[in-house]
Design an enzyme around this catalytic site. Structure first.
Site, PDB file in Angstrom:
ATOM      1  N   TYR A 170      14.790 -26.688 -32.991  1.00  0.00           N
ATOM      2  CA  TYR A 170      14.482 -27.104 -34.338  1.00  0.00           C
ATOM      3  C   TYR A 170      14.167 -25.581 -35.431  1.00  0.00           C
ATOM      4  O   TYR A 170      14.310 -24.460 -34.501  1.00  0.00           O
ATOM      5  CB  TYR A 170      12.990 -27.562 -34.222  1.00  0.00           C
ATOM      6  CG  TYR A 170      13.574 -29.212 -33.100  1.00  0.00           C
ATOM      7  CD1 TYR A 170      14.416 -30.056 -33.510  1.00  0.00           C
ATOM      8  CD2 TYR A 170      13.226 -29.472 -32.080  1.00  0.00           C
ATOM      9  CE1 TYR A 170      14.479 -31.408 -32.930  1.00  0.00           C
ATOM     10  CE2 TYR A 170      13.070 -31.045 -30.851  1.00  0.00           C
ATOM     11  CZ  TYR A 170      13.319 -31.754 -31.716  1.00  0.00           C
ATOM     12  OH  TYR A 170      14.301 -33.028 -31.108  1.00  0.00           O
ATOM     13  N   ARG A 179      22.190 -16.934 -34.325  1.00  0.00           N
ATOM     14  CA  ARG A 179      23.379 -17.624 -34.544  1.00  0.00           C
ATOM     15  C   ARG A 179      23.481 -18.615 -35.804  1.00  0.00           C
ATOM     16  O   ARG A 179      24.005 -19.027 -36.435  1.00  0.00           O
ATOM     17  CB  ARG A 179      23.194 -18.944 -33.244  1.00  0.00           C
ATOM     18  CG  ARG A 179      23.657 -20.599 -32.962  1.00  0.00           C
ATOM     19  CD  ARG A 179      23.047 -21.275 -32.003  1.00  0.00           C
ATOM     20  NE  ARG A 179      24.184 -22.068 -32.089  1.00  0.00           N
ATOM     21  CZ  ARG A 179      25.057 -22.322 -31.476  1.00  0.00           C
ATOM     22  NH1 ARG A 179      25.623 -21.464 -30.674  1.00  0.00           N
ATOM     23  NH2 ARG A 179      24.960 -23.383 -31.694  1.00  0.00           N
ATOM     24  N   ARG A 218       4.812 -23.724 -27.890  1.00  0.00           N
ATOM     25  CA  ARG A 218       6.395 -23.883 -26.954  1.00  0.00           C
ATOM     26  C   ARG A 218       7.445 -23.693 -27.015  1.00  0.00           C
ATOM     27  O   ARG A 218       8.158 -23.368 -28.197  1.00  0.00           O
ATOM     28  CB  ARG A 218       7.229 -25.752 -26.976  1.00  0.00           C
ATOM     29  CG  ARG A 218       8.027 -26.274 -26.027  1.00  0.00           C
ATOM     30  CD  ARG A 218       7.408 -26.611 -25.108  1.00  0.00           C
ATOM     31  NE  ARG A 218       8.640 -27.534 -23.861  1.00  0.00           N
ATOM     32  CZ  ARG A 218       9.188 -28.962 -24.425  1.00  0.00           C
ATOM     33  NH1 ARG A 218       8.617 -29.834 -25.289  1.00  0.00           N
ATOM     34  NH2 ARG A 218      10.257 -29.622 -23.580  1.00  0.00           N
ATOM     35  N   ALA A 258      23.178 -26.985 -27.103  1.00  0.00           N
ATOM     36  CA  ALA A 258      23.622 -26.289 -26.346  1.00  0.00           C
ATOM     37  C   ALA A 258      24.529 -27.882 -25.236  1.00  0.00           C
ATOM     38  O   ALA A 258      24.155 -29.152 -24.862  1.00  0.00           O
ATOM     39  CB  ALA A 258      22.432 -26.598 -25.301  1.00  0.00           C
ATOM     40  N   ARG A 315       8.585 -37.442 -18.968  1.00  0.00           N
ATOM     41  CA  ARG A 315       9.184 -38.677 -18.308  1.00  0.00           C
ATOM     42  C   ARG A 315       8.511 -39.645 -17.305  1.00  0.00           C
ATOM     43  O   ARG A 315       7.850 -40.946 -17.070  1.00  0.00           O
ATOM     44  CB  ARG A 315      10.719 -38.958 -18.660  1.00  0.00           C
ATOM     45  CG  ARG A 315      11.187 -38.545 -19.960  1.00  0.00           C
ATOM     46  CD  ARG A 315      12.546 -38.823 -19.245  1.00  0.00           C
ATOM     47  NE  ARG A 315      12.844 -37.265 -17.977  1.00  0.00           N
ATOM     48  CZ  ARG A 315      13.839 -36.435 -17.793  1.00  0.00           C
ATOM     49  NH1 ARG A 315      15.252 -36.684 -17.877  1.00  0.00           N
ATOM     50  NH2 ARG A 315      13.845 -35.535 -17.105  1.00  0.00           N
ATOM     51  N   GLN A 343      17.742 -43.772 -19.482  1.00  0.00           N
ATOM     52  CA  GLN A 343      17.994 -44.866 -19.922  1.00  0.00           C
ATOM     53  C   GLN A 343      17.160 -45.711 -21.074  1.00  0.00           C
ATOM     54  O   GLN A 343      17.888 -46.610 -21.535  1.00  0.00           O
ATOM     55  CB  GLN A 343      18.980 -45.700 -18.872  1.00  0.00           C
ATOM     56  CG  GLN A 343      19.946 -45.797 -18.340  1.00  0.00           C
ATOM     57  CD  GLN A 343      20.168 -46.265 -17.383  1.00  0.00           C
ATOM     58  OE1 GLN A 343      20.654 -45.510 -15.484  1.00  0.00           O
ATOM     59  NE2 GLN A 343      20.803 -47.603 -17.552  1.00  0.00           N
ATOM     60  N   GLN A 415      22.871 -52.308  -5.997  1.00  0.00           N
ATOM     61  CA  GLN A 415      23.190 -51.803  -5.948  1.00  0.00           C
ATOM     62  C   GLN A 415      23.096 -50.071  -5.746  1.00  0.00           C
ATOM     63  O   GLN A 415      23.262 -49.303  -6.011  1.00  0.00           O
ATOM     64  CB  GLN A 415      24.213 -51.949  -7.949  1.00  0.00           C
ATOM     65  CG  GLN A 415      24.750 -53.191  -7.874  1.00  0.00           C
ATOM     66  CD  GLN A 415      25.769 -53.269  -7.333  1.00  0.00           C
ATOM     67  OE1 GLN A 415      26.272 -52.337  -8.245  1.00  0.00           O
ATOM     68  NE2 GLN A 415      26.830 -53.793  -6.200  1.00  0.00           N
ATOM     69  N   VAL A 452      20.592 -67.111   2.006  1.00  0.00           N
ATOM     70  CA  VAL A 452      19.782 -68.513   1.435  1.00  0.00           C
ATOM     71  C   VAL A 452      20.798 -69.714   2.042  1.00  0.00           C
ATOM     72  O   VAL A 452      21.754 -69.944   0.505  1.00  0.00           O
ATOM     73  CB  VAL A 452      19.362 -67.985   0.309  1.00  0.00           C
ATOM     74  CG1 VAL A 452      17.929 -68.976   0.914  1.00  0.00           C
ATOM     75  CG2 VAL A 452      18.260 -66.502   1.063  1.00  0.00           C
ATOM     76  N   ARG A 564      41.916 -49.480 -19.457  1.00  0.00           N
ATOM     77  CA  ARG A 564      43.395 -50.017 -19.966  1.00  0.00           C
ATOM     78  C   ARG A 564      42.501 -50.166 -21.672  1.00  0.00           C
ATOM     79  O   ARG A 564      43.908 -49.672 -22.436  1.00  0.00           O
ATOM     80  CB  ARG A 564      42.690 -51.207 -19.586  1.00  0.00           C
ATOM     81  CG  ARG A 564      43.500 -51.629 -18.317  1.00  0.00           C
ATOM     82  CD  ARG A 564      43.502 -52.685 -18.318  1.00  0.00           C
ATOM     83  NE  ARG A 564      41.994 -53.263 -18.178  1.00  0.00           N
ATOM     84  CZ  ARG A 564      41.366 -54.948 -18.052  1.00  0.00           C
ATOM     85  NH1 ARG A 564      42.591 -56.307 -18.570  1.00  0.00           N
ATOM     86  NH2 ARG A 564      40.673 -55.042 -18.449  1.00  0.00           N
ATOM     87  N   TRP A 579      27.477 -37.872 -22.398  1.00  0.00           N
ATOM     88  CA  TRP A 579      28.338 -36.410 -22.324  1.00  0.00           C
ATOM     89  C   TRP A 579      28.203 -35.041 -20.842  1.00  0.00           C
ATOM     90  O   TRP A 579      29.275 -34.869 -20.930  1.00  0.00           O
ATOM     91  CB  TRP A 579      27.823 -35.677 -24.019  1.00  0.00           C
ATOM     92  CG  TRP A 579      26.856 -34.688 -23.643  1.00  0.00           C
ATOM     93  CD1 TRP A 579      25.432 -35.598 -23.800  1.00  0.00           C
ATOM     94  CD2 TRP A 579      25.861 -34.301 -22.782  1.00  0.00           C
ATOM     95  NE1 TRP A 579      24.471 -34.730 -23.677  1.00  0.00           N
ATOM     96  CE2 TRP A 579      24.824 -33.527 -23.463  1.00  0.00           C
ATOM     97  CE3 TRP A 579      26.449 -32.999 -22.501  1.00  0.00           C
ATOM     98  CZ2 TRP A 579      23.693 -32.373 -22.717  1.00  0.00           C
ATOM     99  CZ3 TRP A 579      26.005 -31.235 -22.130  1.00  0.00           C
ATOM    100  CH2 TRP A 579      24.713 -31.566 -22.178  1.00  0.00           C
ATOM    101  N   ASP A 664      23.313 -53.568 -16.219  1.00  0.00           N
ATOM    102  CA  ASP A 664      21.967 -52.181 -15.917  1.00  0.00           C
ATOM    103  C   ASP A 664      21.061 -52.452 -14.842  1.00  0.00           C
ATOM    104  O   ASP A 664      20.690 -54.157 -15.047  1.00  0.00           O
ATOM    105  CB  ASP A 664      22.447 -51.309 -16.842  1.00  0.00           C
ATOM    106  CG  ASP A 664      21.174 -52.157 -17.894  1.00  0.00           C
ATOM    107  OD1 ASP A 664      20.152 -52.121 -17.504  1.00  0.00           O
ATOM    108  OD2 ASP A 664      22.380 -51.437 -19.413  1.00  0.00           O
TER     109      ASP A 664
END
Ligand code: NAP
Ligand code: SF4
Length: 679
Positions: A170, A179, A218, A258, A315, A343, A415, A452, A564, A579, A664
């Protein structure tokens, strides 16, 4: 588990003028609720719940010190006395629960999604279409005044301190590094000049707010971009920031532009605490470490080893507001662990949606989604124990219902049992551990290996039946689909059938990418140093931006991944993680093939054609195995039978059994939780 096991994590931290009750910081995390005044009731309750949960110190999402610093149009700002009114609701709510809270000041600079963004120099960020305006020398001084004004207003709003966001690429970072800083005035050139901006900001804030106010800085300890800071510059800045009056220094890892992952699931646990440990020797104020720390065990280990004085987790507090209280009570097994999937949190924020959490849909919805005790318990059957069934069953039981889970397999998880075996997704097993714990705690009856039938449902007299029977792989109609070289993804991931060295994967959704990843790493999880080598991170952190050439590590499998449709493979994967998956496969020379037509499978291999209409290429992929990852279809025959033949039974259909397309776990868990809240 006993509290002594977390003695370092739970030790108070005396800052002189105030004491934090433990060594855990709830790190800054933008939720989307900060930006609109009408959301402050929700925001206050969200923070209050985390304060009640026992965390030592909270940092809010980022607030810009002025409009030029907005991350996006009409972002949260702290630049006017009227802003204080909303913020007071937050600080009051947190203080009422015995918590402490700092406001983060974040100026986006060239990351601002706006044609009016400003920076050290007019250099466009690779992740933003807008080129910033290079700010004048006097303009820099105004920006400093605005940071100071934001801190003073935060103090008036009742915050215990501020965090100055000096990392992740930032505005401040943009002045620090060559840079992005090509200036020739007193704010550019040598490092003394480039670091003048943050030092003046911290000095100005300290002078304005007095001694009894927390200032966290920070600091970007590893930029992970070319022409980033060197280690000497990091240390020089750290000592100057301490001298300028900071109370605490927090670790920042990697600019947003990055191309090295820093927080996704595949980043090894506590992968960056070494850099904090190295930095800590150079300052005398407490230092906070961060990134991929998600359990009390890991936090304790990092602190016990002396890598840092505090641990920041962001998180994990979305996933479980009660993280600290559960650790204190010796109930760490009941913590709903963040699995770093991004997600529902970061992917939402980057899509301008309110953040939440995949494993805890209540996060940021504390005023709307509540699991109240029921007045009359009912008998509920949940058929299927994938994420949707587990969420429904455990929350309904927590509310007081009598719940039975029926599962046709020998273990819970659906899953998720396959996901947890993908290298880099090991944390998914934590969600299953959590649900098993909730099954035990809320006395859910678990009937495994039980298929069942409508008769069984009827015979057991359940009041409500929830069908969460999930999905099965889509079967393809293709010549040679029965050839011995063909495997389905469950045969590979769940049944662990052997796979040859040359592989073609049909289908490039999340599962196709996961299967490729699984086959590339042969199910071995990388150590931190091997992971550094793979991504080109200097383990000594001495090089500019902590970058070294990545070590080529060719895969010992030859993989072709296909779809496809034309266009980039994996473009529908998560916004903040897709990514990484694409880059990971590219580094391992996986062939990514769009616009494929599948012809047949025989002893020669997989026959395909691919390319555009005017440039079609026929090819035979000489492979040992063809793995089918072509999506799923719903398993819902029980629902249809009950609906047709048992009108007296109240039946609900959720998760993949309701809609397999774009299935999902986020949707499955959220549907389960919402249903359980109203049953
Ligand atoms: P998916 O995302 O729907 O992908 C299915 C793939 O199969 C697509 O590439 C599709 O591409 C292809 N396909 C569909 N019908 C086909 C057919 N008849 N013949 C040949 N190819 C066909 O399903 P998934 O990969 O099984 O993943 C399921 C869900 O799990 C995802 O939606 C995701 O939410 C979740 N998941 C996510 C991740 C992650 O983000 N890393 C990982 C695992 C699972 P074409 O139609 O172009 O051929
Ligand atoms: Fe963690 Fe995923 Fe929840 Fe985000 S959505 S807090 S990454 S579990």
């Amino acid at each position: 588990m006993t509290t002594e096991q977390y003695s370092h994590m739970l030790e108070p931290l005396d800052l002189g003028f105030t004491t934090l009750k433990n060594r855990v910081l709830m790190g800054s995390m933008h939720t989307g609720l900060e930006d609109r005044f009408w959301n402050y009731g929700r925001l206050s309750e969200y923070f209050a719940e985390r304060a009640r949960g026992g965390v030592g110190l909270i940092v809010t999402g980022g607030y810009s010190p002025n409009r030029r610093g907005w991350l996006g149009p009409f972002g949260g700002t702290m630049n006017w006395p009227t802003d204080i009114l909303n913020h007071r609701r937050v600080t009051k709510a947190v203080h009422a629960e015995g918590g402490k809270i700092c406001m983060q000041i974040l100026h986006a600079g060239r990351y601002g999604y706006s044609p009016f963004s400003i920076s050290a120099s007019a250099i466009k960020a690779p992740i933003n279409p807008f080129t910033p305006k290079a700010i004048s020398s006097s303009g820099v001084k105004s920006q400093i005044k605005h940071y100071v004004r934001a801190a003073r207003l935060a103090q008036r709003a009742g915050y215990d301190g501020v965090e100055v966001m000096g990392s992740e690429g930032y505005f401040i970072n943009q002045f620090l590094c060559k840079r992005t800083n090509k200036r020739t005035d007193e704010w550019g050139g040598g490092f003394e000049n480039r670091m003048r901006l943050p030092v003046e900001i911290v000095k100005g804030i300290r002078a304005a707010v007095g001694e009894d106010f927390i200032i966290i800085y920070r600091l970007s300890m590893m930029d992970l971009v070319e022409d980033g800071s060197t280690w000497d510059e990091v240390v020089q800045l750290g000592t100057a920031i301490e001298a300028a009056g900071a109370t605490l220094i927090n670790t920042g890892i990697g600019w947003h532009e990055a191309r090295i992952p820093t927080i996704v699931t595949s980043v090894p646990p506590a992968a960056f605490t070494n850099v904090t440990a190295k930095f800590k020797q150079h300052v005398s104020i407490p230092v906070i470490t961060t990134n991929r720390i998600n359990t009390p065990e890991l936090a304790e280990q990092v602190l016990a080893e002396g890598d840092a004085d505090m641990v920041s987790m962001a998180r994990p507090f979305l996933a479980d507001a009660d993280f600290i209280n559960k650790a204190i009570a010796g109930k760490a097994n009941e913590i709903n662990t963040c699995i770093a999937c991004n997600q529902a949190c970061l992917d939402h924020v980057f899509s301008q949606k309110t953040a939440s959490c995949m494993v805890n849909p209540r996060a940021c919805h504390e005023t709307e989604l509540n699991y109240e005790p029921v007045s009359a318990a009912r008998d509920i059957a949940v058929v299927g124990s994938g994420p949707a069934g587990l969420a429904t069953a455990t929350i309904a039981a927590e509310r007081g219902h009598k719940v039975t889970i029926y599962e046709s397999r020998a273990q819970i998880g659906g899953q998720f049992n396959m996901a947890k075996d993908i290298p880099g997704k090991e944390d998914f097993k934590e969600t299953l551990r959590y649900y098993q714990q909730m099954i035990d705690k809320h006395k859910v009856t678990l009937k495994l290996s039980t298929t069942v039938t409508p008769e069984l449902v009827k015979a057991n007299g359940h009041d409500e039946v929830v069908i969460a029977t999930g999905v099965k792989p889509r079967e393809l109609t293709l010549e040679g689909i029965d050839h011995p070289s063909v495997l389905t993804y469950p045969e590979v991931l769940a049944e662990k059938k052997p796979v040859g060295k040359k592989v073609a994967i049909i289908g490039a959704g999340g599962i196709g990418f996961d299967v490729a990843e699984y086959l590339l790493h042969d199910n071995h999880t990388l150590s931190i140093n091997d992971w550094y080598d793979e991504w080109g991170i200097d383990p000594e952190f001495e090089q500019q931006g902590s970058l070294v050439p990545a070590q080529p590590d060719p895969a010992d499998r030859d993989i072709t991944l296909m779809q496809r449709k034309p266009g980039t493979l994996g473009k529908d994967l998560g916004k903040t993680s897709g990514w990484v998956h694409r880059l990971q496969l590219k580094k391992k020379n996986v062939r990514l093939l769009p616009a494929v037509a599948y012809k047949k499978i025989d002893d020669q291999g997989l026959h395909i054609s691919h390319g555009t209409d005017d440039n079609k290429v026929d090819e035979v992929l000489d492979v040992d195995n063809v793995i089918i990852c072509a999506g799923q279809v719903s398993v819902n025959s029980l629902y249809e039978e009950l609906q047709a033949n048992e009108p007296g039974i109240s039946v609900h259909l959720i998760g993949g059994a309701k809609l397999a397309g774009e299935l999902d776990a986020k949707r499955a868990i959220s549907q389960g939780a919402k249903l359980a809240a109203r049953l």
